[in-house]
Design an enzyme around this catalytic site. Sequence first.
Site, PDB file in Angstrom:
ATOM      1  N   HIS A  12       0.862  -1.023  -0.159  1.00 17.79           N
ATOM      2  CA  HIS A  12       0.455   0.035   0.028  1.00 17.79           C
ATOM      3  C   HIS A  12       0.853   1.170  -0.054  1.00 17.79           C
ATOM      4  O   HIS A  12       1.268   1.025   0.459  1.00 17.79           O
ATOM      5  CB  HIS A  12      -1.353   0.365   1.182  1.00 17.79           C
ATOM      6  CG  HIS A  12      -0.505   0.039   2.458  1.00 17.79           C
ATOM      7  ND1 HIS A  12       0.278  -1.136   3.153  1.00 17.79           N
ATOM      8  CD2 HIS A  12       0.035   0.643   3.765  1.00 17.79           C
ATOM      9  CE1 HIS A  12      -0.331  -0.716   4.472  1.00 17.79           C
ATOM     10  NE2 HIS A  12       0.669   0.430   4.139  1.00 17.79           N
TER      11      HIS A  12
ATOM     12  N   HIS B 145       4.665   7.288   4.162  1.00 18.39           N
ATOM     13  CA  HIS B 145       4.525   5.991   3.516  1.00 18.39           C
ATOM     14  C   HIS B 145       4.574   5.315   2.434  1.00 18.39           C
ATOM     15  O   HIS B 145       3.287   5.047   1.971  1.00 18.39           O
ATOM     16  CB  HIS B 145       5.118   5.093   5.371  1.00 18.39           C
ATOM     17  CG  HIS B 145       3.925   4.363   5.266  1.00 18.39           C
ATOM     18  ND1 HIS B 145       2.690   4.932   6.809  1.00 18.39           N
ATOM     19  CD2 HIS B 145       3.384   2.960   5.201  1.00 18.39           C
ATOM     20  CE1 HIS B 145       2.142   4.401   6.680  1.00 18.39           C
ATOM     21  NE2 HIS B 145       2.637   3.159   5.857  1.00 18.39           N
TER      22      HIS B 145
ATOM     23  N   GLU C 239       7.519   1.064   5.368  1.00 14.45           N
ATOM     24  CA  GLU C 239       7.403   0.136   6.137  1.00 14.45           C
ATOM     25  C   GLU C 239       7.210  -0.863   5.493  1.00 14.45           C
ATOM     26  O   GLU C 239       7.353  -1.285   3.971  1.00 14.45           O
ATOM     27  CB  GLU C 239       5.458  -0.021   6.197  1.00 14.45           C
ATOM     28  CG  GLU C 239       4.842  -1.058   7.252  1.00 14.45           C
ATOM     29  CD  GLU C 239       3.022  -0.864   7.530  1.00 14.45           C
ATOM     30  OE1 GLU C 239       2.914  -0.313   6.211  1.00 14.45           O
ATOM     31  OE2 GLU C 239       2.736  -1.076   8.478  1.00 14.45           O
TER      32      GLU C 239
HETATM   33 CO    CO Z   1       1.387   1.714   6.254  1.00 14.26          CO
END
Ligand code: CO
Length: 134
Positions: free
Chosen positions: A7, A79, A130
Amino acid sequence: MIGRLNHVAIAVPDLEAASAQYANALGAKVGAPQDEPDHGVTVVFIELPNTKIELLYPLGDDSPINGFLEKNPSGGIHHVCYEVDDILAARDHLQETGARVLGSGEPKIGAHGKPVLFLHPKDFNGCLVELEQV
Ligand code: CO
């Protein structure tokens, strides 16, 4: 080592307005808000055919998103999340290359119930990364 883009997370100043915009203006499949007290955020996931968008909104006074929204009052990309098969092996390899892992260095359980880690943005061209074990 990294796999799919899981994502892209966007910090937003108004979660309801952003969700409605993705649903109505962009015609996306928008999920319900979920509180993530361990991460200090409320998230809304948006399913795209090839990845997800994670809308992030602060939860609590010490949310990590508060400072980001102070610097970026209209919101911004917060992020990107890449998938890995083995998060501990990925962490060890990254640390050997000099990359810094945020926090204790131990994975936390993320918004999808899977282990996640964050890497210092200064080590990745200004982008918070991440990693999620899938
Ligand atoms: Co995230």
